[in-house]
Design a protein around this motif. Structure first.
Motif, PDB file in Angstrom:
ATOM      1  N   THR A   4       0.844  -1.197   0.000  1.00 33.11           N
ATOM      2  CA  THR A   4       0.000   0.000   0.000  1.00 33.11           C
ATOM      3  C   THR A   4       0.878   1.244   0.000  1.00 33.11           C
ATOM      4  OG1 THR A   4      -1.766  -1.128   1.223  1.00 33.11           O
ATOM      5  CG2 THR A   4      -1.774   1.282   1.268  1.00 33.11           C
ATOM      6  N   VAL A   5       0.528   2.211  -0.822  1.00 31.48           N
ATOM      7  CA  VAL A   5       1.196   3.509  -0.807  1.00 31.48           C
ATOM      8  C   VAL A   5       0.155   4.564  -0.456  1.00 31.48           C
ATOM      9  CG1 VAL A   5       2.482   5.239  -2.105  1.00 31.48           C
ATOM     10  CG2 VAL A   5       2.921   2.805  -2.503  1.00 31.48           C
ATOM     11  N   VAL A   6       0.468   5.360   0.565  1.00 30.13           N
ATOM     12  CA  VAL A   6      -0.448   6.393   1.054  1.00 30.13           C
ATOM     13  C   VAL A   6       0.157   7.758   0.754  1.00 30.13           C
ATOM     14  CG1 VAL A   6      -1.757   7.222   3.045  1.00 30.13           C
ATOM     15  CG2 VAL A   6      -1.075   4.800   2.922  1.00 30.13           C
ATOM     16  N   PHE A   7      -0.672   8.644   0.209  1.00 29.42           N
ATOM     17  CA  PHE A   7      -0.192   9.955  -0.203  1.00 29.42           C
ATOM     18  C   PHE A   7      -0.787  11.076   0.652  1.00 29.42           C
ATOM     19  CE2 PHE A   7       0.237   7.313  -3.941  1.00 29.42           C
ATOM     20  CZ  PHE A   7       1.446   7.715  -4.495  1.00 29.42           C
ATOM     21  N   ASP A   8       0.101  11.965   1.094  1.00 28.61           N
ATOM     22  CA  ASP A   8      -0.314  13.258   1.607  1.00 28.61           C
ATOM     23  C   ASP A   8      -1.005  14.001   0.453  1.00 28.61           C
ATOM     24  OD1 ASP A   8      -0.287  15.733   3.125  1.00 28.61           O
ATOM     25  OD2 ASP A   8       1.488  16.296   1.962  1.00 28.61           O
ATOM     26  N   ARG A  99      -2.148  -1.023  -3.542  1.00 29.00           N
ATOM     27  CA  ARG A  99      -3.309  -0.254  -3.101  1.00 29.00           C
ATOM     28  C   ARG A  99      -2.886   1.207  -2.939  1.00 29.00           C
ATOM     29  NH1 ARG A  99      -8.298  -0.669  -0.678  1.00 29.00           N
ATOM     30  NH2 ARG A  99      -8.773   0.715   1.085  1.00 29.00           N
ATOM     31  N   VAL A 100      -3.667   2.117  -3.513  1.00 25.85           N
ATOM     32  CA  VAL A 100      -3.358   3.543  -3.469  1.00 25.85           C
ATOM     33  C   VAL A 100      -4.347   4.248  -2.552  1.00 25.85           C
ATOM     34  CG1 VAL A 100      -3.245   5.681  -4.803  1.00 25.85           C
ATOM     35  CG2 VAL A 100      -2.330   3.553  -5.768  1.00 25.85           C
ATOM     36  N   VAL A 101      -3.801   4.896  -1.525  1.00 29.83           N
ATOM     37  CA  VAL A 101      -4.607   5.609  -0.536  1.00 29.83           C
ATOM     38  C   VAL A 101      -4.179   7.071  -0.521  1.00 29.83           C
ATOM     39  CG1 VAL A 101      -5.135   5.831   1.943  1.00 29.83           C
ATOM     40  CG2 VAL A 101      -4.950   3.559   0.886  1.00 29.83           C
ATOM     41  N   ILE A 102      -5.142   7.962  -0.421  1.00 27.40           N
ATOM     42  CA  ILE A 102      -4.877   9.394  -0.272  1.00 27.40           C
ATOM     43  C   ILE A 102      -5.407   9.818   1.082  1.00 27.40           C
ATOM     44  CG2 ILE A 102      -5.392  11.706  -1.151  1.00 27.40           C
ATOM     45  CD1 ILE A 102      -5.699  10.418  -3.935  1.00 27.40           C
ATOM     46  N   HIS A 136      -0.722  13.704  14.753  1.00 27.91           N
ATOM     47  CA  HIS A 136      -1.236  12.897  15.859  1.00 27.91           C
ATOM     48  C   HIS A 136      -1.187  11.400  15.506  1.00 27.91           C
ATOM     49  CE1 HIS A 136      -3.892  11.400  19.009  1.00 27.91           C
ATOM     50  NE2 HIS A 136      -3.699  12.557  19.611  1.00 27.91           N
ATOM     51  N   PRO A 137      -0.793  10.554  16.454  1.00 24.40           N
ATOM     52  CA  PRO A 137      -0.717   9.113  16.182  1.00 24.40           C
ATOM     53  C   PRO A 137      -2.034   8.516  15.701  1.00 24.40           C
ATOM     54  CG  PRO A 137       0.397   9.631  18.237  1.00 24.40           C
ATOM     55  CD  PRO A 137      -0.297  10.890  17.805  1.00 24.40           C
ATOM     56  N   GLU A 138      -3.163   9.055  16.152  1.00 25.82           N
ATOM     57  CA  GLU A 138      -4.458   8.513  15.740  1.00 25.82           C
ATOM     58  C   GLU A 138      -4.650   8.628  14.235  1.00 25.82           C
ATOM     59  OE1 GLU A 138      -8.165   6.799  15.583  1.00 25.82           O
ATOM     60  OE2 GLU A 138      -6.630   6.696  17.139  1.00 25.82           O
ATOM     61  N   PHE A 139      -4.117   9.700  13.651  1.00 25.45           N
ATOM     62  CA  PHE A 139      -4.232   9.850  12.190  1.00 25.45           C
ATOM     63  C   PHE A 139      -3.563   8.666  11.496  1.00 25.45           C
ATOM     64  CE2 PHE A 139      -2.771  11.089   8.025  1.00 25.45           C
ATOM     65  CZ  PHE A 139      -3.838  11.789   7.489  1.00 25.45           C
ATOM     66  N   PHE A 140      -2.372   8.307  11.948  1.00 30.46           N
ATOM     67  CA  PHE A 140      -1.641   7.221  11.300  1.00 30.46           C
ATOM     68  C   PHE A 140      -2.225   5.857  11.647  1.00 30.46           C
ATOM     69  CE2 PHE A 140       1.077  10.854  10.941  1.00 30.46           C
ATOM     70  CZ  PHE A 140       1.488  10.755   9.617  1.00 30.46           C
ATOM     71  N   ALA A 141      -2.915   5.774  12.767  1.00 30.51           N
ATOM     72  CA  ALA A 141      -3.671   4.550  13.053  1.00 30.51           C
ATOM     73  C   ALA A 141      -4.803   4.402  12.040  1.00 30.51           C
ATOM     74  CB  ALA A 141      -4.230   4.597  14.474  1.00 30.51           C
ATOM     75  N   GLY A 145      -5.555   1.585   9.120  1.00 31.83           N
ATOM     76  CA  GLY A 145      -6.874   0.993   8.964  1.00 31.83           C
ATOM     77  C   GLY A 145      -7.368   1.045   7.530  1.00 31.83           C
ATOM     78  N   ALA A 146      -6.868   2.032   6.773  1.00 30.59           N
ATOM     79  CA  ALA A 146      -7.273   2.187   5.374  1.00 30.59           C
ATOM     80  C   ALA A 146      -6.354   1.442   4.411  1.00 30.59           C
ATOM     81  CB  ALA A 146      -7.286   3.666   5.006  1.00 30.59           C
ATOM     82  N   SER A 147      -5.357   0.781   4.951  1.00 35.13           N
ATOM     83  CA  SER A 147      -4.314   0.182   4.102  1.00 35.13           C
ATOM     84  C   SER A 147      -4.731  -1.141   3.463  1.00 35.13           C
ATOM     85  CB  SER A 147      -3.035  -0.036   4.915  1.00 35.13           C
ATOM     86  OG  SER A 147      -3.243  -1.037   5.901  1.00 35.13           O
ATOM     87  N   GLY A 148      -5.933  -1.582   3.722  1.00 31.99           N
ATOM     88  CA  GLY A 148      -6.414  -2.811   3.092  1.00 31.99           C
ATOM     89  C   GLY A 148      -5.817  -4.068   3.674  1.00 31.99           C
ATOM     90  N   GLY A 149      -5.439  -4.018   4.941  1.00 30.41           N
ATOM     91  CA  GLY A 149      -4.886  -5.195   5.604  1.00 30.41           C
ATOM     92  C   GLY A 149      -3.384  -5.279   5.546  1.00 30.41           C
ATOM     93  N   ALA A 150      -2.737  -4.342   4.867  1.00 29.66           N
ATOM     94  CA  ALA A 150      -1.269  -4.352   4.822  1.00 29.66           C
ATOM     95  C   ALA A 150      -0.712  -3.967   6.186  1.00 29.66           C
ATOM     96  CB  ALA A 150      -0.771  -3.363   3.770  1.00 29.66           C
ATOM     97  N   GLY A 151       0.386  -4.589   6.582  1.00 30.93           N
ATOM     98  CA  GLY A 151       1.027  -4.233   7.830  1.00 30.93           C
ATOM     99  C   GLY A 151       1.763  -2.913   7.696  1.00 30.93           C
ATOM    100  N   SER A 152       2.161  -2.346   8.826  1.00 31.25           N
ATOM    101  CA  SER A 152       2.867  -1.073   8.777  1.00 31.25           C
ATOM    102  C   SER A 152       4.145  -1.180   7.950  1.00 31.25           C
ATOM    103  CB  SER A 152       3.182  -0.586  10.195  1.00 31.25           C
ATOM    104  OG  SER A 152       3.990  -1.534  10.878  1.00 31.25           O
TER     105      SER A 152
END
Length: 213
Positions: A4-8, A99-102, A136-141, A145-152
């Motif tokens: 998963t790649v997550v974009f700012d 998986r692409v997350v924004i 905030h850590p909650e944002f990255f939590a 959660g949006a990563s589709g089951g991928a681990g950190s």
């Protein structure tokens, strides 16, 4: 393996030109003045909204946002606001099965505007929708959660801001890529927080090579 790649959002996918120009128009200030003040407060490590408060002391940002929206001069976003590498880079990642997350610090309205652009993304969310913001850590939590089951360790967060993107994402156990783009990306590229990223990139097109290594 990166799954998963997550974009700012701001200055990673979207140029902030229109945003600051609209504030200049609203406050009746020259655009170059607002741009210069944004650069000044960034260099001082201050909140970028402080640039607006220098022009209008005591400015209530939430109230001004509401007034702009009521006047039909609120947030806008279209294809011209995207950096040129956004669509091809995101599409290529999806072709590779990533998986692409924004997910970034933006309003609820920006989330809707991004979805209306029909980007090659599997999931889009903003801090306004989540009720929590970077760093905030909650944002990255929520990101995980949006990563589709991928681990950190299988999730890569890409952003331009060392303190808001690289440092808290690494603290959450994510892989990180610092993008040299925008005021924060360029100004702080040689700072320890940026250098601590797993990768430093100049274009989103570099990500396809990173995920296939």
């Amino acid at each position: 393996m990166i799954r998963t790649v997550v974009f700012d959002i701001g200055e990673t996918l979207v140029r902030d030109d229109r945003y600051w120009a609209s504030w200049a128009n609203w406050l009746g200030a020259p655009r170059h003045t607002v741009a210069a003040l944004v650069g000044a407060v960034v260099a001082q490590g201050r909140d970028n909204a402080d640039a607006l408060r220098l022009i209008k002391p005591g400015l209530d940002l939430a109230a001004e946002y509401a007034a702009r929206e009521a006047a039909g001069l609120g947030e806008q976003l279209d294809e011209s606001d995207l950096y040129s590498d956004v669509r091809p880079a995101l599409a290529r990642l999806q072709e590779l099965g990533v998986r692409v997350v924004i997910a970034g610090n933006q309003t609820i309205k920006v989330a809707k505007l991004l979805r209306d652009l029909d980007l090659p993304a599997d999931f889009i969310a903003t801090s306004g929708e989540w009720g929590t913001a970077k760093p905030h850590p909650e944002f990255f939590a929520r990101v995980l959660g949006a990563s589709g089951g991928a681990g950190s360790w299988e999730t890569l967060y890409v952003g331009d801001h060392p303190a808001n993107d690289v440092t808290p994402a690494k603290r959450a156990g994510l892989l990180t890529a610092h993008l040299r783009r925008g005021p924060w990306g360029y100004l702080w590229a040689d700072q320890p927080e940026a250098a601590a990223a797993d990768w430093q990139i100049d274009s989103l097109m570099e990500l396809s090579e990173i995920v296939t290594r």
